[in-house]
Design an enzyme around this catalytic site. Structure first.
Site, PDB file in Angstrom:
ATOM      1  N   SER A 239       0.928  -1.198  -0.024  1.00 23.96           N
ATOM      2  CA  SER A 239      -0.066   0.192   0.115  1.00 23.96           C
ATOM      3  C   SER A 239       0.649   1.222   0.115  1.00 23.96           C
ATOM      4  O   SER A 239       0.558   2.333  -0.557  1.00 23.96           O
ATOM      5  CB  SER A 239      -0.989   0.073   1.015  1.00 23.96           C
ATOM      6  OG  SER A 239      -0.158  -0.220   2.525  1.00 23.96           O
ATOM      7  N   HIS A 269      -1.989  -8.705   1.943  1.00 27.33           N
ATOM      8  CA  HIS A 269      -1.434  -7.590   2.747  1.00 27.33           C
ATOM      9  C   HIS A 269      -2.532  -7.134   3.796  1.00 27.33           C
ATOM     10  O   HIS A 269      -3.022  -7.886   4.581  1.00 27.33           O
ATOM     11  CB  HIS A 269      -1.389  -6.478   1.677  1.00 27.33           C
ATOM     12  CG  HIS A 269      -0.649  -5.130   2.150  1.00 27.33           C
ATOM     13  ND1 HIS A 269      -0.186  -5.147   3.680  1.00 27.33           N
ATOM     14  CD2 HIS A 269      -0.791  -3.717   1.727  1.00 27.33           C
ATOM     15  CE1 HIS A 269       0.128  -3.697   3.608  1.00 27.33           C
ATOM     16  NE2 HIS A 269      -0.055  -3.115   2.372  1.00 27.33           N
ATOM     17  N   HIS A 316       6.141 -12.726   8.887  1.00 30.84           N
ATOM     18  CA  HIS A 316       6.182 -11.501   8.269  1.00 30.84           C
ATOM     19  C   HIS A 316       7.493 -11.289   7.292  1.00 30.84           C
ATOM     20  O   HIS A 316       8.419 -12.024   7.555  1.00 30.84           O
ATOM     21  CB  HIS A 316       6.466 -10.425   9.429  1.00 30.84           C
ATOM     22  CG  HIS A 316       6.201  -8.930   9.103  1.00 30.84           C
ATOM     23  ND1 HIS A 316       7.215  -8.304   8.575  1.00 30.84           N
ATOM     24  CD2 HIS A 316       5.120  -8.139   9.013  1.00 30.84           C
ATOM     25  CE1 HIS A 316       6.777  -6.937   8.225  1.00 30.84           C
ATOM     26  NE2 HIS A 316       5.282  -7.106   8.576  1.00 30.84           N
ATOM     27  N   ARG A 325       3.315  -4.319  17.130  1.00 27.19           N
ATOM     28  CA  ARG A 325       1.700  -3.826  16.979  1.00 27.19           C
ATOM     29  C   ARG A 325       0.823  -4.918  17.608  1.00 27.19           C
ATOM     30  O   ARG A 325       0.068  -4.471  18.054  1.00 27.19           O
ATOM     31  CB  ARG A 325       1.496  -3.547  15.353  1.00 27.19           C
ATOM     32  CG  ARG A 325       2.371  -2.484  14.745  1.00 27.19           C
ATOM     33  CD  ARG A 325       2.281  -2.352  13.230  1.00 27.19           C
ATOM     34  NE  ARG A 325       2.517  -3.678  12.700  1.00 27.19           N
ATOM     35  CZ  ARG A 325       2.281  -3.886  11.496  1.00 27.19           C
ATOM     36  NH1 ARG A 325       1.801  -3.004  10.447  1.00 27.19           N
ATOM     37  NH2 ARG A 325       2.934  -5.152  10.984  1.00 27.19           N
ATOM     38  N   ASP A 371      -1.962  -8.838  12.291  1.00 26.09           N
ATOM     39  CA  ASP A 371      -3.096  -9.464  11.922  1.00 26.09           C
ATOM     40  C   ASP A 371      -3.854 -10.466  12.843  1.00 26.09           C
ATOM     41  O   ASP A 371      -5.089 -10.680  12.754  1.00 26.09           O
ATOM     42  CB  ASP A 371      -3.186  -9.769  10.468  1.00 26.09           C
ATOM     43  CG  ASP A 371      -2.771  -8.736   9.554  1.00 26.09           C
ATOM     44  OD1 ASP A 371      -3.371  -7.667   9.497  1.00 26.09           O
ATOM     45  OD2 ASP A 371      -1.892  -8.919   8.726  1.00 26.09           O
TER      46      ASP A 371
END
Length: 436
Positions: A239, A269, A316, A325, A371
């Site tokens: 992105s 993504h 990742h 995160r 995620d």
């Protein structure tokens, strides 16, 4: 001119000579070598992009303007009565690298509210779309529809190159200010029978988004945390890179960010958080109501791997440790929803999965990414339409990528145009042991 914009101009003028010196005096200094596997494998780890807004270290994780996530949360002004900084304070920080005062944060809030009115035609476009459109297609379409109002595009021919950043900043600020209402409108239109909740003046972005979504406190803090955590991940992810690439053609922020959203919508993504929660819900069913334990979760994970499937949310492209995160969201869950069944399952998977993946030996990084955790919080607060989750990601991602393309124009970065090679050329160089 607001304090943020005037300070940004000062920073730009200080930074330009650094780039000019590097390109004029040190242009031929070699900083990397490219292998055949990198050429074929998606340009992985090739050092060929520049951003000072965030950096992703494999062991340390993301740093925003040099600060890690806990340092960022601690340093920035918090919302009144909230646990997390406001998005407005974070926007100031991303653009300048400076921690804003409360007065400077309040000025950004007032500036955003002056920009936040969404043109009525955007809602007309969204209402005209098929009801079964994916919410990411709706968000990208809404952004693209606003291109006709781009200040950058309308003033392009009368603007000097050194001033491109000014109109890009205006477009970027307008977009950031409008996105929460557009996202909430899509949600209420698609999932709440079109029962739209109007924005409430005076609220910061996180609180206003929670209000327009119709979700009570502490979802305002969830929104602030979520938007900040998902804002940027240096420039190489799809992105961010797509937004940068399109903007390098001097396309405006609306064209560029719409392209970035289209990349974010892919299952490798931003759509991954939707895929992860779907998998976790199926995983929960397989336990047949049993309390998750390390033993039964370990067996279920092995069953997943042995059936030829992956454990989504783990691994990742860059990180080689637990995504900070993920940790930040886990800490929120431990405080606000420690006994939620879905969180307990996710937390048990976290305790077991790295060992299982390490034993299997097929992954470079057996640790969870962002995620693996994010969907659980949304589900707990009643947002159970998980094909909407990537829209939330998109609102947050706007902060980083739009700050980046504002700086791209400020520093005059050129059109991005990598050089391709043929397979025959690679085979020839492989036979010779390298390009001679």
């Amino acid at each position: 001119m607001t304090r943020l914009k005037s300070l940004l101009l000062e920073k730009i003028q200080e930074h330009r000579p650094r780039i000019q010196k590097l390109t004029k005096e040190f242009a031929d200094v070699v900083i990397d070598q490219v292998t055949i596997s990198q050429t074929i494998g998606g340009a992985r780890d090739i050092h060929s992009l520049v951003t000072d807004i965030s950096y992703l270290d494999p062991q340390e994780g993301i740093r925003f303007r040099g600060k890690n996530i806990p340092e960022t949360f601690a340093a920035l002004p918090k919302a009144a009565g909230g646990e997390y900084p406001t998005v407005e304070a974070f926007w100031f920080f991303l653009l300048t690298g400076d921690i804003p005062t409360q007065a400077e944060t309040d000025e950004v809030l007032a500036d955003f509210q002056s920009r936040a009115k969404v043109p009525p035609y955007v809602f007309e476009v969204l209402r005209a779309m098929p009801k079964d459109s994916h919410p990411m297609a709706m968000l990208s379409t809404a952004v693209l529809a606003m291109q006709k109002d781009s200040i950058f595009a309308s003033k392009y021919h009368e603007t000097k190159k050194n001033d491109y950043w000014d109109t890009m900043y205006e477009d970027a600020s307008n977009l950031v200010a409008r996105l929460p209402e557009i996202a909430a409108f899509i949600y209420r239109l698609k999932y709440k029978n079109g029962d739209i909740i109007a924005p409430k003046p005076g609220l910061d972005m996180g609180a206003n988004f929670a209000h327009m979504m119709g979700i009570a406190k502490p979802y305002d803090d969830v929104a602030r945390m979520y938007f900040i955590l998902h804002s940027d991940h240096e420039s190489g992810n799809v992105s961010a890179h797509a937004t940068h690439l399109v903007a390098s053609a001097l396309s405006d922020a609306f064209y560029s960010f719409s392209a970035g959203l289209n990349g974010l919508a892919g299952p490798l993504h931003g759509l991954a958080n939707q895929e992860v929660l779907d998998w976790i819900m199926g995983f929960q069913k397989k336990l047949n109501g049993a309390e998750p334990t390390e033993e039964n979760v370990k067996q279920a994970l092995w069953d997943t791997l042995n059936s030829g499937h992956v454990i989504p949310g783990y691994g990742h492209a860059v990180l080689r440790r637990t995504d900070p995160r993920y940790t930040a969201q886990m800490e929120f869950c431990l405080k606000h929803l420690p006994n939620d069944p879905l969180f307990k399952l996710v937390n048990t998977i976290y305790k077991v999965a790295p060992g299982v993946l390490t034993e299997q030996g097929k992954t470079k990084n057996p640790w969870p990414n962002v995620d693996a955790q994010s969907g659980v919080i949304q589900w707990y607060y009643g947002l159970k339409e998980y094909d909407f989750y990537t829209v939330l990601f998109g609102v947050g991602r706007a902060l980083g990528v739009l700050a980046n393309i504002t700086w791209d124009r400020a520093l005059g970065y050129p059109l991005e145009r990598p050089k391709s090679v043929t397979t025959a050329m690679l085979e020839e160089w492989a036979a010779k042991g390298g390009r001679k």
